[in-house]
Design a protein around this motif. Structure first.
Motif, mmCIF file in Angstrom:
data_model
loop_
_atom_site.group_PDB
_atom_site.id
_atom_site.type_symbol
_atom_site.label_atom_id
_atom_site.label_comp_id
_atom_site.label_asym_id
_atom_site.label_seq_id
_atom_site.Cartn_x
_atom_site.Cartn_y
_atom_site.Cartn_z
ATOM 1 N N ALA A 49 -6.398 -4.303 2.703
ATOM 2 C CA ALA A 49 -5.734 -5.022 1.618
ATOM 3 C C ALA A 49 -4.493 -5.734 2.121
ATOM 4 C CB ALA A 49 -5.356 -4.039 0.510
ATOM 5 N N ALA A 50 -3.713 -5.053 2.952
ATOM 6 C CA ALA A 50 -2.494 -5.672 3.471
ATOM 7 C C ALA A 50 -2.817 -6.909 4.287
ATOM 8 C CB ALA A 50 -1.731 -4.667 4.333
ATOM 9 N N ALA A 51 -3.892 -6.850 5.043
ATOM 10 C CA ALA A 51 -4.259 -7.998 5.859
ATOM 11 C C ALA A 51 -4.688 -9.180 5.016
ATOM 12 C CB ALA A 51 -5.391 -7.606 6.809
ATOM 13 N N ALA A 52 -5.200 -8.901 3.803
ATOM 14 C CA ALA A 52 -5.713 -9.965 2.960
ATOM 15 C C ALA A 52 -4.644 -10.612 2.103
ATOM 16 C CB ALA A 52 -6.812 -9.416 2.045
ATOM 17 N N LEU A 53 -3.465 -9.984 1.955
ATOM 18 C CA LEU A 53 -2.435 -10.507 1.073
ATOM 19 C C LEU A 53 -1.796 -11.753 1.649
ATOM 20 C CD1 LEU A 53 -0.659 -7.235 -0.074
ATOM 21 C CD2 LEU A 53 -2.242 -8.649 -1.359
ATOM 22 N N VAL A 54 -1.341 -12.623 0.734
ATOM 23 C CA VAL A 54 -0.634 -13.828 1.146
ATOM 24 C C VAL A 54 0.765 -13.773 0.590
ATOM 25 C CG1 VAL A 54 -2.731 -15.200 1.224
ATOM 26 C CG2 VAL A 54 -1.424 -15.109 -0.901
ATOM 27 N N ASN A 55 1.640 -14.626 1.079
ATOM 28 C CA ASN A 55 3.003 -14.715 0.566
ATOM 29 C C ASN A 55 2.968 -15.261 -0.850
ATOM 30 O OD1 ASN A 55 5.668 -15.067 0.082
ATOM 31 N ND2 ASN A 55 6.037 -16.551 1.716
ATOM 32 N N LEU A 56 3.452 -14.438 -1.808
ATOM 33 C CA LEU A 56 3.418 -14.843 -3.201
ATOM 34 C C LEU A 56 4.636 -15.661 -3.594
ATOM 35 C CD1 LEU A 56 1.964 -11.623 -4.852
ATOM 36 C CD2 LEU A 56 0.771 -13.640 -3.976
ATOM 37 N N GLY A 57 5.543 -15.907 -2.649
ATOM 38 C CA GLY A 57 6.659 -16.801 -2.908
ATOM 39 C C GLY A 57 7.806 -16.118 -3.616
ATOM 40 N N THR A 77 12.779 4.169 -4.698
ATOM 41 C CA THR A 77 12.935 4.200 -3.252
ATOM 42 C C THR A 77 14.008 3.198 -2.858
ATOM 43 O OG1 THR A 77 11.845 3.861 -1.106
ATOM 44 C CG2 THR A 77 11.110 2.478 -2.928
ATOM 45 N N GLY A 78 14.697 3.463 -1.764
ATOM 46 C CA GLY A 78 15.659 2.503 -1.227
ATOM 47 C C GLY A 78 15.061 1.620 -0.155
ATOM 48 N N ASP A 79 13.793 1.815 0.145
ATOM 49 C CA ASP A 79 13.118 1.037 1.180
ATOM 50 C C ASP A 79 12.698 -0.311 0.606
ATOM 51 O OD1 ASP A 79 11.611 -0.009 3.214
ATOM 52 O OD2 ASP A 79 10.295 1.742 3.435
ATOM 53 N N ARG A 80 13.240 -1.384 1.127
ATOM 54 C CA ARG A 80 12.979 -2.716 0.580
ATOM 55 C C ARG A 80 11.683 -3.346 1.114
ATOM 56 N NH1 ARG A 80 16.928 -5.725 -2.147
ATOM 57 N NH2 ARG A 80 18.802 -4.510 -2.658
ATOM 58 N N LYS A 81 10.950 -2.640 1.937
ATOM 59 C CA LYS A 81 9.660 -3.158 2.388
ATOM 60 C C LYS A 81 8.640 -3.022 1.273
ATOM 61 C CE LYS A 81 10.386 -2.125 7.272
ATOM 62 N NZ LYS A 81 9.908 -1.347 8.450
ATOM 63 N N VAL A 82 7.960 -4.112 0.948
ATOM 64 C CA VAL A 82 6.967 -4.117 -0.120
ATOM 65 C C VAL A 82 5.706 -4.817 0.372
ATOM 66 C CG1 VAL A 82 8.682 -4.049 -1.965
ATOM 67 C CG2 VAL A 82 7.887 -6.254 -1.123
ATOM 68 N N THR A 83 4.577 -4.367 -0.129
ATOM 69 C CA THR A 83 3.313 -5.020 0.180
ATOM 70 C C THR A 83 3.003 -6.126 -0.818
ATOM 71 O OG1 THR A 83 2.522 -2.938 1.105
ATOM 72 C CG2 THR A 83 0.863 -4.590 0.632
ATOM 73 N N ALA A 84 3.510 -5.986 -2.026
ATOM 74 C CA ALA A 84 3.388 -7.005 -3.068
ATOM 75 C C ALA A 84 4.703 -7.018 -3.845
ATOM 76 C CB ALA A 84 2.212 -6.696 -3.989
ATOM 77 N N PRO A 85 5.124 -8.170 -4.396
ATOM 78 C CA PRO A 85 6.424 -8.244 -5.062
ATOM 79 C C PRO A 85 6.635 -7.221 -6.176
ATOM 80 C CG PRO A 85 5.634 -10.446 -4.619
ATOM 81 C CD PRO A 85 4.515 -9.521 -4.242
ATOM 82 N N ALA A 93 -1.778 7.140 -2.274
ATOM 83 C CA ALA A 93 -2.713 7.206 -1.150
ATOM 84 C C ALA A 93 -4.158 7.155 -1.624
ATOM 85 C CB ALA A 93 -2.473 8.476 -0.334
ATOM 86 N N TRP A 94 -4.390 7.605 -2.841
ATOM 87 C CA TRP A 94 -5.740 7.558 -3.418
ATOM 88 C C TRP A 94 -6.049 6.176 -3.983
ATOM 89 C CZ3 TRP A 94 -7.350 12.512 -6.552
ATOM 90 C CH2 TRP A 94 -7.153 13.642 -5.758
ATOM 91 N N TYR A 95 -5.023 5.532 -4.517
ATOM 92 C CA TYR A 95 -5.201 4.249 -5.197
ATOM 93 C C TYR A 95 -4.233 3.229 -4.605
ATOM 94 C CZ TYR A 95 -6.766 7.859 -8.480
ATOM 95 O OH TYR A 95 -7.360 8.964 -9.036
ATOM 96 N N PRO A 96 -4.492 2.717 -3.416
ATOM 97 C CA PRO A 96 -3.543 1.839 -2.713
ATOM 98 C C PRO A 96 -3.636 0.382 -3.157
ATOM 99 C CG PRO A 96 -5.465 2.208 -1.356
ATOM 100 C CD PRO A 96 -5.677 3.038 -2.604
ATOM 101 N N VAL A 97 -2.699 -0.405 -2.692
ATOM 102 C CA VAL A 97 -2.701 -1.839 -2.967
ATOM 103 C C VAL A 97 -3.996 -2.475 -2.452
ATOM 104 C CG1 VAL A 97 -1.574 -4.036 -2.453
ATOM 105 C CG2 VAL A 97 -0.188 -1.999 -2.870
ATOM 106 N N GLY A 98 -4.600 -3.308 -3.298
ATOM 107 C CA GLY A 98 -5.790 -4.053 -2.910
ATOM 108 C C GLY A 98 -7.099 -3.376 -3.227
ATOM 109 N N SER A 99 -7.056 -2.122 -3.666
ATOM 110 C CA SER A 99 -8.280 -1.377 -3.950
ATOM 111 C C SER A 99 -8.427 -1.194 -5.457
ATOM 112 C CB SER A 99 -8.240 -0.022 -3.249
ATOM 113 O OG SER A 99 -9.407 0.725 -3.530
ATOM 114 N N LYS A 100 -9.625 -1.440 -5.965
ATOM 115 C CA LYS A 100 -9.869 -1.362 -7.406
ATOM 116 C C LYS A 100 -11.199 -0.671 -7.672
ATOM 117 C CE LYS A 100 -9.499 -4.195 -11.590
ATOM 118 N NZ LYS A 100 -9.176 -5.522 -12.130
ATOM 119 N N GLY A 101 -11.333 -0.112 -8.873
ATOM 120 C CA GLY A 101 -12.573 0.543 -9.252
ATOM 121 C C GLY A 101 -12.651 1.990 -8.821
#
Length: 222
Positions: free
Chosen positions: A20-28, A103-111, A127-135
């Motif tokens: 999922a992380a590899a598929a994401l684009v910059n959302l601006g 969290t104080g960690d400013r790293k995000v996978t999506a805005p 960990a069970w339901y991560p970014v980019g995974s559905k269903g």
């Protein structure tokens, strides 16, 4: 290989996040700087939903579970704790590390993950339901989630409905002080102060009237 139940979820949690992380684009957006890895940095003083980024959140206990989660205080905490305890009572018992909040960690996978910085979002078993995974939810679990969203009248948005999904993610969708947020939080506090026959732990999400209301609410969202 056919994966079912818990084994399927653990497989998804271990493998989907990378793809999922590899598929994401910059959302601006001026507050979000994307990196080539698919992980960006949130630079703003407010999170995506308009709440101020916090330096020191408050730890709250999720009723029935004994688990604590750091959140913004006030109405945001009231509403998000209600989401978590309904998950605990109606879907599965929450254990240590299941619920992440501020969290104080400013790293995000999506805005929208910037909303953790303001303490106005939670992730239940990310960990069970991560970014980019559905269903990944069972049908009965999805019924409960839809009932929660309907009950909260749009005050909470669910990551499973986002263009870049994250089914573990629940966030406050309105700004601090919004009348609908205040009204829903007041309703929840009324349940908490009542005799115990309302609110989390006493709800039947499968009641036909509630199912009908949830289906109508989902159609409005669509």
């Amino acid at each position: 290989m056919k994966l079912t139940g818990l084994s399927r979820r653990r497989f998804i949690g271990a493998s989907s996040g990378v793809a999922a992380a590899a598929a994401l684009v910059n959302l601006g957006g001026a507050d979000y700087a994307s990196a080539d890895t698919g992980t960006g940095t949130w630079n703003g003083a407010t999170s995506e939903n308009g709440w101020p980024v916090l330096d020191a959140p408050t730890a709250f206990t999720i009723e029935g579970s004994g688990q604590k989660v750091p959140l913004a205080g006030g109405d945001a905490a009231t509403v998000l704790l209600h989401v978590a305890r309904r998950f605990h009572y109606e879907m599965d018992s929450l254990r240590a590390g299941d619920v992440l909040g501020w969290t104080g960690d400013r790293k995000v996978t999506a805005p929208y993950e910037s909303n953790y910085l303001s303490g106005t979002a939670i992730a239940i078993r990310p960990a069970w339901y991560p970014v980019g995974s559905k269903g990944n939810l069972y049908p009965g679990e999805l019924v409960v989630v839809r009932d929660i969203l309907t009950e909260l009248d749009g005050v909470v948005a669910w990551g499973g409905d986002f263009a870049t999904p994250k089914e573990s993610h629940f966030e406050i969708a309105l700004k601090d002080g919004h009348p609908r947020l205040k009204g829903v939080a007041r309703k929840i506090r009324g349940w908490d102060a009542g005799p115990g026959d309302d609110g989390a732990g006493s709800i039947d999400a499968f009641d036909p009237r509630r199912r009908s209301a949830a289906q109508a609410f989902e159609r409005r969202l669509a």
